[in-house]
Design an enzyme around this catalytic site. Structure first.
Site, PDB file in Angstrom:
ATOM      1  N   LYS A 174       0.856  -1.187   0.000  1.00 27.29           N
ATOM      2  CA  LYS A 174       0.000   0.000   0.000  1.00 27.29           C
ATOM      3  C   LYS A 174       0.896   1.242   0.000  1.00 27.29           C
ATOM      4  O   LYS A 174       1.999   1.218   0.553  1.00 27.29           O
ATOM      5  CB  LYS A 174      -0.885  -0.057   1.259  1.00 27.29           C
ATOM      6  CG  LYS A 174      -2.014   0.952   1.332  1.00 27.29           C
ATOM      7  CD  LYS A 174      -2.877   0.690   2.592  1.00 27.29           C
ATOM      8  CE  LYS A 174      -4.015   1.670   2.760  1.00 27.29           C
ATOM      9  NZ  LYS A 174      -4.830   1.388   3.965  1.00 27.29           N
ATOM     10  N   SER A 195      -9.744   1.234   2.935  1.00 28.76           N
ATOM     11  CA  SER A 195      -8.894   2.097   2.128  1.00 28.76           C
ATOM     12  C   SER A 195      -7.807   1.339   1.368  1.00 28.76           C
ATOM     13  O   SER A 195      -7.218   1.880   0.440  1.00 28.76           O
ATOM     14  CB  SER A 195      -8.228   3.136   3.035  1.00 28.76           C
ATOM     15  OG  SER A 195      -7.355   2.492   3.953  1.00 28.76           O
ATOM     16  N   SER A 202      -9.990  -1.296   7.000  1.00 29.66           N
ATOM     17  CA  SER A 202      -9.367  -1.011   5.705  1.00 29.66           C
ATOM     18  C   SER A 202      -8.621  -2.170   5.062  1.00 29.66           C
ATOM     19  O   SER A 202      -8.196  -2.064   3.914  1.00 29.66           O
ATOM     20  CB  SER A 202      -8.403   0.173   5.834  1.00 29.66           C
ATOM     21  OG  SER A 202      -9.117   1.378   5.867  1.00 29.66           O
TER      22      SER A 202
END
Ligand SMILES: [Zn+2]
Lengths: 491, 98, 477
Positions: free
Chosen positions: A83, A158, A182
């Site tokens: 990420k 996310s 997330s």
């Protein structure tokens, strides 16, 4: 070279075995993944920064070490992507934010170092909601990511890029971060496994902070065996993170293949309400039935303060975020507005243009609840209710070993469907955020497809630092579920 | 809880160093109002005597020893800065008043 | 109207640990800009602070020395405000649960002892330094100081004059130096004092509105700034005005304070517990361990030294002014020197040599053993006190042993009566006038003759013996 074409569709442990048996090479594996990315990422849009050359070089170096008979580590040659909020000394670390675009970290996060030391081949950085704030990855300042199962739908967030990349075979494993769901929510939306370990299990050093008391790094994998493999590498105390627990880390691979006849599963009644979509409920019921068949006992438990989780979360997370994001001021790094003539302008113009709408909203909310006169009413009150939520889990775990819930109330929603209604978007975290508030570990594992062909996820929550039992139950389910969740129809 | 006002929004924007146009202020007034109205449900709970959670982990006294482990090269420290003179990070002239 | 000033003091002390409070950068003053910085103290994205154990222990030591209660449980908090001397735009500090609280420090003013209550002492991190002299019209930020450990010590408003404030700072600095936890250098900013001042009608119990003064670089500056503020407040009140609660800056050149116009929101710091750090728990055992390492503190040491060595109050005060001085003194006694003589030499010639050369006593070349040996040479009449003064200067320059120097330079006192008698006769013969004067009753003439004898002995004549023999010779007719 005949096998290259399908290497990307294999799991990490299959790749590991293929590499060790001499069936393939790290370079072939990396190339297969790069080819796959070239093939599908224009549709999925998971990657923000792809490290093609770097990955091939690293893979080449690994092949040389393997040829010399060295053991480059448990993740040797496994293509892993990160990420965009993991600090890496290669490439950029931008948190999908305009304010941090092109930021080149002068240091590397602890988990990244652990991956490299274990022989992983890093492929690049993945899309996310800006600063991990969101549940759809639509808050990325760069691009939206699309759900590989239905290009018109969101991958969740996310860590949407991370979930989508593993689901679409663009990475064997991806790492994300989970503050209110997330990792687990996008894993459920994209049909892969996503785990949020216990708070304190994995070092946060080098993870760009959103809400420090809730953030936790965790993996996305294609199966439970891979989950054990990656957890063995990333868990454990870090002298650079005061909140990382000084506890022994078990060998998670020993949780694989074990029975669950001594396991008691708690189903919290507060999660199985009208808000839960019937189809999702049916999928989770079926999954629980599989475990019951394997001998697990199933009881109803109560987490009485579940309904307050979102409210607590949307006070504490923005409050911490408002301080964590204050450092992005255009002085030491990041975007600086060219028109700034005074220090005040420097801050105000840079922040107002550098941060997206959702980030500004949360900074405002967090600043408000901490501001003079409101601290007790909001922040302190929320921390008290948070203590009650933790207490709920402690009590429930006196009766059961794991708690099983749906990961999300519905399957993946459409792009743009909720973007203009922040409160509705926030309510997406309803089943996931209490694990963050209580600090307990949780995993989302695919438990079938809806009639419209979208993945459904089951969440297994464990006792603090008992990821072992979660992995054991997850693996028992995976082995016995009796269907193949299949691959997204991207071809 | 009292309802958030436009003045509150402006005050908080000042604290957070954000500059908002009128439209953004109105939008935030509405959105923050809705979220705060939602979180008001916490007042249904009697939390008298409940210790607020400071840390989810029950640990204390985690220290580093007093050892110098080194610093960044100045070039590396300044590399990401929008403006420097090779020695200092540069900002617009700071006035005496904060 | 008659007013009574009410003064509280906030002191920020940089604690001289080896590394910074939350990272492994060196804690050093005066390095080139931005060379003692790392991702952590620069507030790079993703970094985490890690509290320096030595800072906690030094802070507890200061707390104990100030008779504070050490909190069994305390925590760090974030203090949020935007300013270009910050790397995170929050400062890690302690808000509602300081490490040390409710102590006191006794000071002496005008022969009276006054007890000043310490409200709290808490740990925090120092900020970066801003420079405004780069020529480009911009300001520069140097983060070397950012993250240096800082202890903030806050008194109750127990001080009532500029003189008391000065005495408080002097006593506090002395304690900090005794504990060896800080350089306490106000010019370099390692000790920063910020008084807050209000005045009220004499006899009133109510506190007036206070102003706080910053940017003061010396103890005398603190005194002057307080005096200025008292006058300013008086004038405002006498004219029927109201004092504004505000922060003012001290302008040392102009000798006045200037209001710093701060926005109201500047004080809304939005404190909340620092989630990246865990609580600090000080149990009795840890507190006791630190207490055991505390040196004897200035006041008790002064009292003990005064009594044990029969020194005057004044001498004991000078001797114990600094810990190195007191340590040197007691080491000199351990090496056998008589207390009074050692004190005299230390406070007199030795102190002068130190001041003239701006040398710290702990860095000078003379050891306590050497000083004791020199005093012994005077005591056994090997050298005269006058010779000793030159000898001490020589020792100070070279670090050589006094005995070796005495031999090397031939400084041994002439105490041979026969030798002196011969020299005295020689002087009397060559100066018949003064001899005759003395014998005719002008006894002042003797001084001249002694001088002549000493000149002939090159100062090495034993003064008592010279006087005695000269007297005898002059009596003879
Ligand atoms: Zn540093």
């Amino acid at each position: 070279m005949t096998m290259t074409l399908d290497l990307h569709s294999r799991t990490a442990h299959e790749l590991r075995d293929a590499l060790r048996s001499g069936e393939t090479t790290a370079v072939e594996i990396a190339q297969s993944y790069l080819d796959r990315i070239a093939d599908v990422d224009s549709r999925v849009m998971a990657y923000l920064d792809l490290w093609e050359e770097y990955a091939l070089e690293e893979a080449g170096a690994l092949d040389e070490r393997l040829a010399k008979g060295e053991d480059p580590g448990p993740l040797a040659g496994i293509p892993i992507a990160l990420k965009d909020n993991f600090c890496t000394t290669h490439g950029t670390t931008g948190c999908a934010s305009r304010i941090l675009r092109n930021f080149e970290s002068p240091y590397e996060g602890t988990v990244v170092t652990r991956l490299k030391d274990a022989g992983a081949v890093l492929l690049g950085k993945l899309n996310m909601d800006e600063f991990a704030m969101g549940s759809s990855t639509e808050n990325s300042s760069v691009q939206p990511t699309h759900n590989p199962w239905d290009i018109d739908r969101v991958p969740g967030g996310s860590s949407g890029g991370a979930a989508a990349s593993v689901a679409a075979d663009e990475a064997a494993i991806a790492l994300g971060s989970d503050t209110g769901g997330s990792i687990r929510q996008p894993a459920a939306f994209c049909g892969c496994i996503g785990m949020k370990p216990t708070y304190g299990r994995v070092s946060r050093y080098g993870l760009v902070a959103f809400a420090s008391s809730l953030d936790q790094i965790g993996p996305f994998t294609k199966d439970v065996e891979d989950l054990a493999l990656i957890m063995n590498v990333i868990c454990g105390r870090d002298p650079l993170d005061a909140t990382s627990a000084d506890l022994p880390v078990p060998d998670y691979s020993e949780s694989l293949g074990r029975e669950v006849s001594d396991i008691t599963i708690g189903l919290p009644k507060e999660f199985y309400t009208d808000a839960l979509n019937d189809e999702m409920r049916a999928k989770v019921d079926a999954a629980v039935a599989v475990l019951k068949e394997q001998g697990a006992r199933v009881i109803e438990v109560s987490l009485p303060h579940t309904d307050y989780g979102i409210a607590v979360y949307y006070i504490i997370a923005p409050a911490e975020a408002s301080a964590n994001l204050a450092r992005f001021d255009g002085v030491r790094y990041g975007f600086r507005h060219p028109d700034a003539k005074t220090v005040e302008d420097l801050y105000k113009l840079s922040k107002s243009e550098g941060f997206g709408r959702e980030v500004q909203r949360r900074i405002m909310l967090g600043t408000y609840v901490l501001s003079s006169g409101y601290y007790d009413a909001y922040y302190l009150k929320a921390q008290k209710v948070r203590a009650l939520i933790r207490q709920d889990f402690d009590r429930a775990f006196e009766q059961c070993d794991v708690i099983i819930t749906p990961t999300t109330p519905t399957a993946a929603f459409k792009l743009n469907e909720k973007i203009d209604d922040p409160l509705q978007m926030y309510l997406n975290d309803v089943y996931t955020n209490s694990a963050n508030l209580a600090g307990v570990p949780g995993v989302s594992i695919p438990c079938g497809l809806t009639d419209t062909g979208l993945p459904a996820g089951m969440q297994i929550i464990g006792k603090p630092f008992d990821e072992e039992t979660i992995i054991r139950v997850a693996h028992a389910y995976e082995r016995n579920r009796g269907f193949d969740p299949g691959k997204p129809p991207l071809e | 809880m009292a309802r958030i006002t436009l003045e509150d929004v402006e005050y908080v924007a000042g604290l957070a160093q954000l500059t908002l146009d009128d439209q953004a202020k109105q939008r935030l007034l509405k959105e923050m109002g809705e979220i705060l109205a939602y979180v008001d449900k916490l007042n249904e709970l009697d939390t008298d005597g409940i210790e607020p959670m400071m840390h989810v982990l029950d640990i204390s006294n985690v220290f580093r020893e007093d050892v110098v482990t080194g610093s960044l090269d100045r070039d590396a420290a300044l590399r990401n800065a929008p403006k420097t003179d090779g020695e200092y990070f540069l900002v617009p002239r700071i006035l005496d008043t904060e | 109207m008659e007013y009574e000033p009410v003064i509280g003091m906030e002191v920020h002390v940089e604690i001289s640990t080896k590394s910074k409070v939350f990272c492994g950068c060196a804690n050093e003053f005066d390095a080139p800009p931005n060379t003692h910085v790392c991702p952590i103290c620069l507030g790079m994205p993703g970094v985490l602070p890690m509290l320096n154990r030595a800072m906690v222990e030094a802070s507890i030591a200061v707390g104990l020395a100030l008779d504070c209660t050490i909190s069994r449980w305390s925590k760090m908090d974030r203090k949020n405000y935007f300013y270009p001397d910050q790397s995170k735009n929050y400062q890690i500090s302690q808000y509602d649960l300081p490490l040390c609280h409710d102590g006191h420090l006794d000071i002496e003013v005008g022969g009276e002892t006054r007890r000043i209550r310490i409200r709290r002492a808490h740990m925090e991190e120092d900020t970066a330094r801003n420079v405004h002299t780069l020529g480009s019209g911009e300001s520069g930020v140097d983060f070397n100081r950012c993250g240096v450990p800082l202890l903030e010590i806050v008194t109750e408003p127990d001080l009532h004059s500029a003189e008391e404030a000065h005495a408080y700072l002097t006593a506090l600095k002395q304690i900090l130096e005794y504990l060896d936890v800080s350089d306490c250098n106000m010019e370099e900013g390692s000790l920063r004092a910020e008084p807050n001042i209000s005045i009220r009608p004499k006899g009133s119990e109510e506190l007036g509105t206070k102003s706080e003064v910053k940017n003061i670089a010396s103890f005398s500056g603190v005194q002057k700034a307080i005096e200025f503020e008292i006058r300013r407040h008086k004038k405002i009140l006498d004219e029927g005005g109201a004092v504004q609660q505000e922060t003012r800056g001290w302008d040392a050149d102009k000798g006045l304070t200037i209001g710093q116009r701060l926005k109201e929101s500047a004080h809304d710091y939005r404190y909340f517990p620092e989630p990246d750090l865990v609580p600090i728990v000080v149990d009795q055992a840890w507190e006791d361990t630190i207490r055991e390492t505390l040196p004897e503190l200035p006041l008790p040491r002064r009292a003990r030294i005064r009594e044990a060595y029969a020194l005057s109050e004044f001498d004991a005060g000078v001797i114990t002014a600094t810990k190195p001085m007191a340590d040197f003194y007691e080491a000199t006694l351990s090496a056998g020197a008589p207390p009074k003589q050692a004190a005299n030499w230390l406070m007199g010639d030795f102190q002068a040599l130190l001041s003239d050369s701006k040398t710290e006593i702990q860095e000078n070349k003379i050891s306590p053993e050497q000083l004791a040996e020199m005093i012994a040479l005077i005591e056994d009449a090997t050298i005269s006190g006058k010779i000793a003064k030159d000898l001490l200067a020589e020792m100070f320059d070279t670090g050589k042993d006094p005995k070796a120097l005495v031999e090397e330079k031939g400084l041994v006192q002439i105490s041979d009566a026969g030798e002196l008698e011969a020299m005295i006769r020689e002087v009397m013969e060559s100066h018949p006038g003064p001899v005759a004067d003395f014998r005719s009753g002008k006894h002042k003439a003797k001084g001249f003759l002694v001088g002549q004898v000493m000149k002939l002995t090159k100062g090495k004549g034993n003064p008592q013996l010279v006087n005695k023999i000269l007297d005898e010779e002059l009596e003879k007719t």
